[in-house]
Design an enzyme around this catalytic site. Sequence first.
Site, PDB file in Angstrom:
ATOM      1  CB  VAL A 116      -4.987   2.089   7.554  1.00  0.00           C
ATOM      2  CG1 VAL A 116      -6.087   2.229   6.549  1.00  0.00           C
ATOM      3  CG2 VAL A 116      -3.742   2.246   5.827  1.00  0.00           C
TER       4      VAL A 116
ATOM      5  CG  ASP B 263       3.580  -1.695  -3.451  1.00  0.00           C
ATOM      6  OD1 ASP B 263       4.983  -3.104  -2.891  1.00  0.00           O
ATOM      7  OD2 ASP B 263       3.236  -1.458  -2.664  1.00  0.00           O
TER       8      ASP B 263
END
Length: 506
Positions: free
Chosen positions: A238, A346
Site C-alpha cells: 500500500v 481477516d
Amino acid sequence: MQPITANTEIRHLRSRDRCHLSKILDAGDRWKDLAAIITKPDGEQGLLLTASNIRLLEQQKYIPNGSPTQALLDYWGTKGRKRPVIKDLIDYLIRSELYHAADYIAVNVLNGEAINKCGDGSLNGDNMLQSKLVNGASHFSLVNATTLSSDSLSNLNDDILPQKKSIKQTLFTPTAPNLSTLSIEDNSVCDDVSNILAAYSEIKRYSFSLISQSTKNFAEISVKDGGFKIGEGAFGSVYMSSLPSGEILAVKKLKNDFRNQFLNELKILTKFRHENLLPLLGIACEGTVLCLVYEFMVNGSLLDRIACVDDSSPIAWKNRMNITVKVCDGVCHLHSFDEKPYIHRDIKSANILLDKHLNPKVGDFGLARVGSQAENDITRTSAKTTNIIGTSVYMAPEAFRGDVSVKLDTFSFGVVMLELLTGLSPYDSDRDEPDLLSFVEERILGEFDENEITAEHLQPFIDPKAGQFDIELAFKYFKLSRLATEQRKKNRPTMVQLKELLKNLI
C-alpha cells in the site's frame, strides 16, 4: 550419501530441498493448507496440529531467516514411532491441492515426473504418482517405495499404473467454492483483465501513470523514511499517492499472483457501502498490474494507534468504545445486508483504519467469502472450505478445520476488543504468553474460574494510556470480549447478537 526414495523420512530431506519447498509454501501462507490436514501418527485419530501449534508456526515468518514450513517439517518429521516419509508428504500436498510443491518433490527430489493435473481437477493416469480411492477416501501411493526414474515405468503392473485410456480418478473435491477461483459472477476467472474490468464500468479509473509517478514508481521506501510506502500485506503493498489535483489516496498494488483478491475486493466494495467499511474510490491498471484506490486514512491502523507508533496520541477510553461499536456495525452490515452473509475472515486491528476523527473503517476484503445462509437464520450459517486462511492469532479454532461461518468474524473481533481493553499487541514474542488470548488465560484469569474473576482482578490489566475509565463498564466489556472468543462455536454469539449486547452495555 543414501539415495532419497519415497520411503526416506521427511526429516532426512536435503537442506536445499527443504529450503526450496519452504519458498513455495511460505508464499501466501500456503503451508497452512498442508498443516490443517496432517493427522496424528501411528493411526491415532485426530489432527496433529492444534490452533495453538499453528499460531506458533506462523510466528516463524517474523523471525529473521525463519520459515513456518521449515518449522512444520521439523515438528511433523519427528512425530510418531513410524516417522512420516516423503510419500506421506506428497500425499498431503496433493490432497491440499499444493501441486507446485508436489511437483517439486516428485521431479527434483525423487527424479520422477511432474504431477500431471488435468483441467477437471484429476490426475493423469500416465503419471507414475497415482491417485487411488481406498474405502471411499483419497489415498496416494508411490509405486514400490523406490527411487523413481523413467526406467522404472516399464516395470509397473497395469493394476498399479493404468494405461492412458484409463479413467482418470479425482483426487480431491472441495465441499465449497475455493476462494482462489472466486470471480465476478460465475466463479471462473477471465483470462483478459480488460474483460474483467468491463463488468465494473461504473468504477472510476485513475491514471496509472500519475499514480506511478506520485509514488516514484512504487518505490520500496517507507513513509517514515521519506518515501511513499505505507505497508505491505500478503496480497500486495500500500502506497500514499498525492495527485496534482490535491487528492491524497491510498493505493494497494496487488502482487502478480493475487488477481483473485483484486476481484474479490472489487466485488464486495462495489456492493456494500457503509460508513464503517473502507470505501473503494476506484482502480488503476496497466497491463496485468492491478491497483485498488482507497480514501487515505490519516490516523493509520488501529494496531499502530493502540501501540502509539511514531509517538501518536493514545486513544481515549471513550473513543475505544466508539471504535468497538462502529467496527461491529460495519461487520454486521457485511453479515446481514444481503440474503447470504459475507464473511470477512481477516478481522484484525491492522485491517481497521482510522480517519481524522478516529472513526474506524474495516478494510482488506481479499479473503472475504459468501456464507451459506442468511444471517437471520443463526442455526445454519456454516460452510466448508479447503483453504485455511487468515491471521492465526485472530482465528477461531474451527477455522483450522475449514469451518466457515459468521462466527469466525465474532472471534476475531473479540481479540480486537481485548487489544483495545489492554493496550497489548495481539502477539509479542517477548511475553511468556506470546499471543494475547493465552496472556488473558494465564495472567488475567490465572487460577480463577471464569465466573470467579472480579473487576478488581481486571483493573491492573486495563491500558493506562486510555485515561479515566469506569471499572465496572470495563469489566462488562471484558466479559463480552470473552464471550466473543468462546472456543466452542455454539457458545459464541453472532456479530448481530453481539451488537445488541454492546448497545445494552453502552
